[in-house]
Design an enzyme around this catalytic site. Structure first.
Site, PDB file in Angstrom:
ATOM      1  N   SER A   5       2.401  -4.907  -6.713  1.00 35.44           N
ATOM      2  CA  SER A   5       2.742  -3.311  -5.929  1.00 35.44           C
ATOM      3  C   SER A   5       3.311  -2.202  -7.422  1.00 35.44           C
ATOM      4  CB  SER A   5       3.802  -2.582  -5.230  1.00 35.44           C
ATOM      5  OG  SER A   5       3.564  -1.666  -5.382  1.00 35.44           O
ATOM      6  N   HIS A  30      -1.457  -4.801  -6.321  1.00 38.82           N
ATOM      7  CA  HIS A  30      -2.228  -3.863  -5.359  1.00 38.82           C
ATOM      8  C   HIS A  30      -1.619  -2.214  -5.700  1.00 38.82           C
ATOM      9  CE1 HIS A  30      -0.861  -3.127  -1.049  1.00 38.82           C
ATOM     10  NE2 HIS A  30      -0.431  -1.850  -1.462  1.00 38.82           N
ATOM     11  N   ASP A  32      -1.309   1.210  -4.905  1.00 31.73           N
ATOM     12  CA  ASP A  32      -0.485   2.222  -3.716  1.00 31.73           C
ATOM     13  C   ASP A  32      -0.873   3.826  -4.205  1.00 31.73           C
ATOM     14  OD1 ASP A  32       0.512   0.872  -1.546  1.00 31.73           O
ATOM     15  OD2 ASP A  32       1.910  -0.042  -2.680  1.00 31.73           O
ATOM     16  N   MET A  34      -1.622   7.780  -3.600  1.00 28.84           N
ATOM     17  CA  MET A  34      -0.906   8.494  -1.872  1.00 28.84           C
ATOM     18  C   MET A  34      -1.068   9.873  -2.487  1.00 28.84           C
ATOM     19  SD  MET A  34       2.983   6.989  -1.442  1.00 28.84           S
ATOM     20  CE  MET A  34       3.823   7.056  -3.458  1.00 28.84           C
ATOM     21  N   HIS A  63      -4.789   0.228  -2.025  1.00 23.69           N
ATOM     22  CA  HIS A  63      -4.365   0.741  -0.457  1.00 23.69           C
ATOM     23  C   HIS A  63      -4.404   2.076  -0.725  1.00 23.69           C
ATOM     24  CE1 HIS A  63      -0.058   0.676   2.270  1.00 23.69           C
ATOM     25  NE2 HIS A  63      -0.875   1.219   3.078  1.00 23.69           N
ATOM     26  N   MET A  65      -3.304   5.482   0.791  1.00 17.61           N
ATOM     27  CA  MET A  65      -2.608   6.173   1.836  1.00 17.61           C
ATOM     28  C   MET A  65      -2.742   7.326   1.725  1.00 17.61           C
ATOM     29  SD  MET A  65       1.081   3.866   1.329  1.00 17.61           S
ATOM     30  CE  MET A  65       1.082   3.713  -0.325  1.00 17.61           C
ATOM     31  N   MET A 134       1.616  -3.582   7.712  1.00 18.22           N
ATOM     32  CA  MET A 134       3.361  -2.494   7.055  1.00 18.22           C
ATOM     33  C   MET A 134       4.137  -2.665   7.457  1.00 18.22           C
ATOM     34  SD  MET A 134       1.952  -0.025   4.551  1.00 18.22           S
ATOM     35  CE  MET A 134       2.860   0.410   4.139  1.00 18.22           C
ATOM     36  N   GLY A 139       4.828   5.461   1.732  1.00 28.91           N
ATOM     37  CA  GLY A 139       6.202   6.582   1.157  1.00 28.91           C
ATOM     38  C   GLY A 139       6.486   5.893   0.448  1.00 28.91           C
ATOM     39  N   GLY A 142      11.951  -0.389  -2.231  1.00 27.97           N
ATOM     40  CA  GLY A 142      12.354  -0.566  -2.255  1.00 27.97           C
ATOM     41  C   GLY A 142      12.651   0.103  -0.792  1.00 27.97           C
ATOM     42  N   ASP A 169       3.436  -5.914   3.898  1.00 29.53           N
ATOM     43  CA  ASP A 169       3.054  -4.801   2.524  1.00 29.53           C
ATOM     44  C   ASP A 169       4.505  -4.309   3.112  1.00 29.53           C
ATOM     45  OD1 ASP A 169       3.449  -3.259   0.205  1.00 29.53           O
ATOM     46  OD2 ASP A 169       1.929  -1.800   2.008  1.00 29.53           O
ATOM     47  N   GLY A 170       5.842  -4.704   1.894  1.00 30.36           N
ATOM     48  CA  GLY A 170       6.726  -3.847   2.005  1.00 30.36           C
ATOM     49  C   GLY A 170       8.026  -4.456   2.545  1.00 30.36           C
ATOM     50  N   GLY A 171       8.692  -3.962   1.950  1.00 29.39           N
ATOM     51  CA  GLY A 171      10.789  -4.831   2.586  1.00 29.39           C
ATOM     52  C   GLY A 171      10.207  -6.373   1.718  1.00 29.39           C
ATOM     53  N   SER A 192       9.106  -3.959  -5.581  1.00 28.69           N
ATOM     54  CA  SER A 192      11.183  -3.783  -6.026  1.00 28.69           C
ATOM     55  C   SER A 192      11.011  -5.115  -6.096  1.00 28.69           C
ATOM     56  CB  SER A 192      11.971  -2.824  -5.207  1.00 28.69           C
ATOM     57  OG  SER A 192      11.513  -3.491  -4.039  1.00 28.69           O
TER      58      SER A 192
HETATM   59  C1  DX5 Z   1       4.828   1.946   0.468  1.00 28.14           C
HETATM   60  C2  DX5 Z   1       3.741   0.859  -0.095  1.00 28.14           C
HETATM   61  C3  DX5 Z   1       4.057  -0.533  -0.279  1.00 28.14           C
HETATM   62  C4  DX5 Z   1       5.006  -0.782  -1.417  1.00 28.14           C
HETATM   63  C5  DX5 Z   1       5.830  -2.246  -1.652  1.00 28.14           C
HETATM   64  O1  DX5 Z   1       3.990   2.954   0.888  1.00 28.14           O
HETATM   65  O2  DX5 Z   1       2.477   0.567   0.665  1.00 28.14           O
HETATM   66  O3  DX5 Z   1       3.112  -0.850  -1.390  1.00 28.14           O
HETATM   67  O4  DX5 Z   1       5.387   0.057  -3.141  1.00 28.14           O
HETATM   68  O5  DX5 Z   1       6.988  -2.340  -2.175  1.00 28.14           O
HETATM   69  P1  DX5 Z   1       8.379  -2.993  -1.731  1.00 28.14           P
HETATM   70  O6  DX5 Z   1       8.076  -4.420  -2.109  1.00 28.14           O
HETATM   71  O7  DX5 Z   1       9.668  -2.228  -2.846  1.00 28.14           O
HETATM   72  O8  DX5 Z   1       8.631  -2.155  -0.184  1.00 28.14           O
HETATM   73 ZN    ZN Z   2       0.746  -0.937   0.046  1.00 27.76          ZN
END
Ligand code: DX5
Ligand code: ZN
Length: 217
Positions: A5, A30, A32, A34, A63, A65, A134, A139, A142, A169-171, A192
């Site tokens: 990402s 990816h 993001d 926003m 993506h 958002m 998700m 948002g 990390g 997606d996420g963590g 991250s």
């Molecule tokens: C969160 C995003 C993710 C984010 C993932 O709002 O949609 O794509 O960048 O980042 P990590 O892998 O650090 O959680």
């Molecule tokens: Zn994302």
């Protein structure tokens, strides 16, 4: 598929960062997007994606958002997105919006917030190409992986046809990726974990390896 990402890339040199993850073995990229409304922060726009398109042939996943994602679909399609992902929570006419993405010649994805039931996808399975689970609240990068989402991955895998890609997606880290794969996810967005590693190829390899040999967390 391991999908870095760009939200976690060094914003002083995103072009170089993109080329580096491409050379390091990433399967897709990816983006993001926003809007400062659906999420508090503002990130990239379609012009950013368009300029980076010149640097890599990898699949670009956008993506969205954002509120009113239907407003942005055409611009991102023109910018070179291959997959456009909208949130079920922001689409009043989700099925129609997915159809609009497809008629622009792109793959259509549905993203689900952690609190959203997988059932909303049931009647879009005829048209969706990808479901994005998700595993953090949208948002920022990390954040910690939300473990309750594992059951959602299993639920989706049970009722979705196998050709629909389940992406998480996420963590996503070396600790969490394996269990997601075990539950039936096909692709893994990681921000991250990859970008904080000095060696992107090592990080991507490690994620791939942990998909085959999950660890308990
Ligand atoms: C969160 C995003 C993710 C984010 C993932 O709002 O949609 O794509 O960048 O980042 P990590 O892998 O650090 O959680
Ligand atoms: Zn994302």
């Amino acid at each position: 598929m391991i999908i870095p990402s760009m939200l976690s890339a060094d914003f002083r040199k995103t072009g170089d960062e993109l080329v580096r993850v491409d050379n390091a073995g990433a399967d897709a990229i990816h983006w993001d997007i926003m809007d400062g409304s659906f999420t508090d922060s503002i990130s990239f726009g379609h012009l950013t994606v368009a300029r980076h398109r010149e640097l890599s042939r990898l699949r670009f996943d956008v993506h969205l958002m954002t509120e009113n994602p239907e407003k942005y679909i055409e611009n991102f399609a023109r910018a070179g997105a291959d997959v456009i992902i909208v949130h079920a929570e922001t689409c009043r006419h989700l099925h129609r919006t997915l159809g609009d993405i497809k008629s622009l010649g792109k793959k259509a994805g549905v993203a689900l917030n952690p609190a959203t039931s997988p059932n909303v996808v049931h009647y879009c399975a005829d048209i969706a190409d990808l479901v994005l689970v998700m595993t953090v609240n949208p948002g920022s990068s990390g954040q910690n992986f939300i473990k309750s989402q594992l059951d959602k991955i299993s639920d989706l895998r049970n009722f979705l046809p196998s050709q629909i890609e389940i992406c998480v997606d996420g963590g996503i880290t070396d600790l969490t990726v394996g269990e997601c794969a075990e539950r039936g996810a096909d692709s893994f967005v990681s921000g991250s974990y990859i970008f904080k590693n000095q060696n992107y190829a090592d990080a991507i390899k490690e994620l791939r390896q942990k998909c085959k040999n999950p660890v308990n967390f």
